[in-house]
Design an enzyme around this catalytic site. Structure first.
Site, PDB file in Angstrom:
ATOM      1  N   ASP A 117      56.901  58.553 -21.383  1.00  0.00           N
ATOM      2  CA  ASP A 117      58.160  57.821 -21.201  1.00  0.00           C
ATOM      3  C   ASP A 117      57.972  56.808 -20.082  1.00  0.00           C
ATOM      4  OD1 ASP A 117      61.322  57.912 -21.636  1.00  0.00           O
ATOM      5  OD2 ASP A 117      60.931  57.762 -19.483  1.00  0.00           O
TER       6      ASP A 117
ATOM      7  N   ASN B  12      65.051  45.854 -18.234  1.00  0.00           N
ATOM      8  CA  ASN B  12      66.030  45.282 -19.166  1.00  0.00           C
ATOM      9  C   ASN B  12      67.196  44.635 -18.423  1.00  0.00           C
ATOM     10  OD1 ASN B  12      64.935  45.662 -21.720  1.00  0.00           O
ATOM     11  ND2 ASN B  12      65.741  47.731 -21.925  1.00  0.00           N
TER      12      ASN B  12
ATOM     13  N   ASP C 120      62.209  53.915 -25.093  1.00  0.00           N
ATOM     14  CA  ASP C 120      60.965  53.714 -24.332  1.00  0.00           C
ATOM     15  C   ASP C 120      60.118  54.980 -24.329  1.00  0.00           C
ATOM     16  OD1 ASP C 120      62.720  55.168 -22.825  1.00  0.00           O
ATOM     17  OD2 ASP C 120      62.293  54.163 -20.932  1.00  0.00           O
TER      18      ASP C 120
ATOM     19  N   ARG D 234      42.815  58.130 -18.337  1.00  0.00           N
ATOM     20  CA  ARG D 234      42.334  56.770 -18.588  1.00  0.00           C
ATOM     21  C   ARG D 234      43.445  55.889 -19.141  1.00  0.00           C
ATOM     22  NH1 ARG D 234      38.807  57.522 -22.670  1.00  0.00           N
ATOM     23  NH2 ARG D 234      40.197  56.614 -24.223  1.00  0.00           N
TER      24      ARG D 234
END
Length: 214
Positions: free
Chosen positions: A90, A98, A133, A153
């Site tokens: 998330d 936004n 998201d 990574r």
């Protein structure tokens, strides 16, 4: 042509010598029209099938497509007894982007995230946007040893991209490696989802790992 030759060999008589060739042109036209219509229908159905499983903004799988992929992997896992890993992530502080920079910038952020995720995994792995998201990865045949390395990574590459664009976004990530299978797909994905929310509650911007089925 076969139809034309068969009629001629059968000795069929026409009132004008052009009639058999006229018939040939008409039959060929009808045949080609049918082929074109069938091809167009097939292409349209394939487009609809892909669209139903794909997130229109990012090009990643949507929730429906991801659940289908997980179902297939569960069937494969039952047969071959191979582990796999689900990563649930998330975007922290995405709402601030936004609100301050606009939804267009927010869309670009989501597209960048998916682009990075796709670059950091193999072609056989799955990237999905599960809504808003929230994103998830299905990493096939990735065990508890490889999963932390891959997740670390990925998080590093994501944070680097956010920093390069001055986007104050971090990532809360839950990583679950399944050695055995939960009773349902919903529970399987829910375990990774819950792990991600534990990261959120503990302060965000971290990765939490779990092995299911030890």
């Amino acid at each position: 042509m076969t139809w034309l030759i068969t009629n001629q060999l059968a000795g069929q008589v026409y009132s004008h010598w052009l009639i058999p060739y006229w018939n040939l042109v008409n039959r060929l036209s009808v045949y080609l029209l049918i082929v074109i219509l069938v091809c167009a229908l097939k292409k349209s159905l394939e487009k609809e099938r892909v669209s139903a499983r794909t997130d229109f903004l990012t090009g990643a799988f949507n929730r429906r497509g991801f659940y289908e992929c997980v179902n297939l992997e569960i069937l494969r896992s039952h047969r071959y007894q191979r582990p796999f890993t689900v990563v649930y992530l998330d975007l922290d502080n995405f709402k601030i982007i936004n609100d301050s920079l606009g939804h267009q910038t927010g869309d670009i952020v989501l597209q960048k995230v998916v682009g990075i995720l796709k670059k950091q995994i193999r072609a056989i792995d799955i990237v999905a946007r599960l809504g808003g998201d929230e994103f998830s990865l299905l990493l096939l045949e990735v065990n508890q040893v490889l999963a932390p390395k891959i997740a670390s990574r990925i998080n590093e590459k994501l944070l680097q991209e956010m920093h390069n664009n001055n986007w104050l976004i971090t990532f809360s990530i839950g990583v679950v490696t399944y050695l055995k299978l939960p009773p349902s797909v919903n529970e399987l994905i829910g375990i990774a989802d819950q792990l991600m929310y534990e990261v959120k509650r503990l302060g965000k911007n971290a990765i939490k790992y779990k092995v299911y089925g030890n």
